[in-house]
Design a protein around this motif. Structure first.
Motif, short mmCIF file in Angstrom:
data_model
loop_
_atom_site.label_atom_id
_atom_site.label_comp_id
_atom_site.label_asym_id
_atom_site.label_seq_id
_atom_site.Cartn_x
_atom_site.Cartn_y
_atom_site.Cartn_z
N GLY A 8 6.68 -2.76 10.38
CA GLY A 8 6.08 -1.87 10.87
C GLY A 8 4.79 -1.64 10.22
N THR B 18 4.98 5.15 3.66
CA THR B 18 4.74 6.59 4.05
C THR B 18 6.23 7.21 4.40
OG1 THR B 18 4.19 5.92 6.34
CG2 THR B 18 2.38 6.37 4.42
N GLU B 19 6.86 6.21 5.41
CA GLU B 19 7.94 7.05 6.02
C GLU B 19 9.13 6.91 5.28
OE1 GLU B 19 8.99 4.50 9.47
OE2 GLU B 19 7.26 4.92 10.64
N VAL C 282 8.47 2.62 -5.26
CA VAL C 282 7.38 2.06 -6.10
C VAL C 282 5.82 2.21 -5.27
CG1 VAL C 282 8.73 0.22 -6.93
CG2 VAL C 282 7.23 -0.33 -5.24
N SER D 269 5.63 6.81 -0.54
CA SER D 269 6.92 7.24 -0.25
C SER D 269 8.18 6.87 -1.24
CB SER D 269 7.47 6.74 0.88
OG SER D 269 7.38 5.26 0.73
N PHE E 144 -2.43 -7.36 -10.65
CA PHE E 144 -1.78 -6.61 -9.78
C PHE E 144 -0.61 -6.08 -10.54
CE2 PHE E 144 1.65 -6.74 -6.23
CZ PHE E 144 1.36 -5.67 -5.67
N GLY F 138 1.78 -0.13 -5.45
CA GLY F 138 1.09 -1.09 -5.85
C GLY F 138 -0.43 -0.77 -6.29
N HIS G 47 0.72 -3.73 6.44
CA HIS G 47 0.34 -2.51 6.38
C HIS G 47 -0.84 -1.81 7.11
CE1 HIS G 47 1.85 -2.13 1.78
NE2 HIS G 47 2.39 -3.08 2.59
C1 HEC Z 1 6.27 -7.80 6.86
C2 HEC Z 1 5.35 -6.67 6.58
C3 HEC Z 1 4.57 -6.57 5.10
C4 HEC Z 1 4.12 -7.42 4.39
C5 HEC Z 1 3.54 -8.90 4.86
C6 HEC Z 1 3.64 -6.67 3.17
N1 HEC Z 1 4.39 -5.42 3.10
FE1 HEC Z 1 4.26 -4.09 1.66
N2 HEC Z 1 5.41 -2.74 2.94
C7 HEC Z 1 5.64 -2.95 4.25
C8 HEC Z 1 6.17 -1.73 4.80
C9 HEC Z 1 6.78 -1.59 6.17
C10 HEC Z 1 6.08 -0.60 3.83
C11 HEC Z 1 6.21 0.69 3.79
C12 HEC Z 1 7.56 1.45 3.70
C13 HEC Z 1 7.42 3.07 4.03
O1 HEC Z 1 6.81 3.25 4.85
O2 HEC Z 1 8.10 3.67 3.43
C14 HEC Z 1 5.57 -1.44 2.80
C15 HEC Z 1 5.46 -0.64 1.32
C16 HEC Z 1 4.83 -1.27 0.44
C17 HEC Z 1 4.62 -0.95 -1.14
C18 HEC Z 1 5.32 0.58 -1.29
C19 HEC Z 1 6.72 0.42 -1.40
C20 HEC Z 1 7.41 1.20 -0.35
O3 HEC Z 1 8.63 0.65 -0.08
O4 HEC Z 1 7.29 2.08 0.15
C21 HEC Z 1 3.94 -1.71 -1.85
C22 HEC Z 1 3.79 -1.45 -3.30
C23 HEC Z 1 3.41 -2.87 -1.13
N3 HEC Z 1 4.19 -2.66 0.31
C24 HEC Z 1 3.18 -4.09 -1.43
C25 HEC Z 1 2.71 -5.00 -0.61
C26 HEC Z 1 2.10 -6.27 -0.95
C27 HEC Z 1 1.27 -6.47 -2.42
C28 HEC Z 1 2.12 -7.04 -0.27
C29 HEC Z 1 1.38 -8.43 -0.12
C30 HEC Z 1 1.86 -9.52 -1.27
C31 HEC Z 1 2.72 -6.41 0.84
N4 HEC Z 1 3.24 -5.28 0.61
C32 HEC Z 1 2.91 -7.19 2.15
C33 HEC Z 1 5.55 -4.38 4.97
C34 HEC Z 1 4.90 -5.16 4.44
#
Ligand code: HEC
Length: 273
Positions: A257, A234-235, A136, A133, A191, A138, A49
């Motif tokens: 990303g 966001t995307e 969900v 976006s 969480f 968090g 992120h």
């Molecule tokens: C491998 C990369 C990566 C890791 C590590 C990661 N995320 Fe994400 N996460 C993403 C991306 C990329 C998006 C954005 C999707 C978008 O732009 O619509 C996202 C989106 C989210 C969302 C919103 C859901 C969504 O699809 O928009 C939550 C909640 C979230 N992450 C929580 C976490 C938490 C808590 C952790 C750690 C346990 C974590 N993420 C670790 C890549 C990651």
């Protein structure tokens, strides 16, 4: 021979998650949120992120911190058409930047706590969150607004007394997150993943939700800081930012990303008397 076979098996086993990452299959269910890790977390886990603002990166050297902000890690990458954004025309890149900005502007998190409580006293903390976006978002309660070093408030001695109450975007109580917790485990999590988040950029519509916690104050008197973090994407809200892959909606920037975000509420000071 056996050694060689073991090597091959080891290599294949190692490649599977890696292939999932590069083919954009949500191996661990992010993006989409960490849907199987139904436990407490801290924002450092969201390594992919990008950060809203420099403040949450103040522990890093300035140049390092800048690279992790949404403005540099994400918007600059889209603007310059680097990596997966090379597929987009100049107009589409402008559109994606405008859409992503709109999601960021409408993604908010606030935390309400009393200013003073007695040591060991129970009190309520209410988090209000909006935007993202979808599908969900968090929410977590932390000791400080530092992306890499914040801890869950239990680390300061607060106790999450009961399962948090989640009011979903439809205004109803929801149990999707805590309901995923394995049989017999306590559900007093910090969480929380909120489900049912829908974003309609064309209609300027964003979801909002709230999470209410019953907390017990630490037993030691003193001034404590407490804040909430919002994790969101966001995307996928943008028609040019989402890609359908194997039945999943993925951000164009990919699984690893920078389109996810970490945003903090204001830090509140709680006087434990
Ligand atoms: C491998 C990369 C990566 C890791 C590590 C990661 N995320 Fe994400 N996460 C993403 C991306 C990329 C998006 C954005 C999707 C978008 O732009 O619509 C996202 C989106 C989210 C969302 C919103 C859901 C969504 O699809 O928009 C939550 C909640 C979230 N992450 C929580 C976490 C938490 C808590 C952790 C750690 C346990 C974590 N993420 C670790 C890549 C990651």
């Amino acid at each position: 021979m056996q050694e060689k076979l073991r090597c091959v098996i080891g290599f294949v086993a190692w490649m599977i998650p890696l292939l999932c990452v590069f083919r954009g299959i949500p191996a661990a269910a992010y993006p989409g949120g960490p849907l199987h890790d139904v436990t407490d977390a801290a924002p450092y886990c969201a390594g992919c992120h990008s950060s809203i603002g420099l403040e949450q990166l103040r522990d890093l050297p300035a140049a390092e911190a800048r690279k992790r902000t949404a403005a540099v890690a994400h918007l600059d990458a889209i603007r310059t058409g680097s990596g997966p954004y090379a597929k987009l025309s100049a107009e589409q890149r402008t559109e994606l930047i405008a859409d992503v900005r709109k999601v960021d502007e409408n993604s908010k998190i606030t935390l309400e706590v009393p200013t003073a409580v007695k040591a060991g006293e129970m009190f309520m903390a209410t988090v209000k969150a909006s935007g993202g976006s979808g599908p969900v978002i968090g929410v977590m309660l932390l000791d400080i607004d530092l992306r890499n070093q914040a801890r869950a408030i239990q680390g300061e001695g607060f106790y999450v007394y009961s399962p948090p109450r989640v009011t979903g975007p439809d205004g109803k109580q929801e149990d999707q997150w805590l309901g995923r917790r394995y049989d017999g485990l306590e559900r007093n999590l910090n969480f929380v993943v909120v489900f049912g988040v829908k974003t309609n950029l064309a209609a300027d519509k964003f979801s909002s939700a709230s999470v209410t916690y019953d907390l017990v104050a630490p037993s030691r008197r003193g001034k404590y800081t407490i804040c909430a973090a919002l994790l969101y994407g966001t995307e996928k809200a943008s028609p040019v930012g989402r890609v359908e892959q194997g039945g999943h909606t993925m951000p164009l920037g990919g699984f690893a990303g920078p389109s996810g975000r970490i945003r903090f509420s204001k830090v509140a000071v709680l006087d434990v008397q």
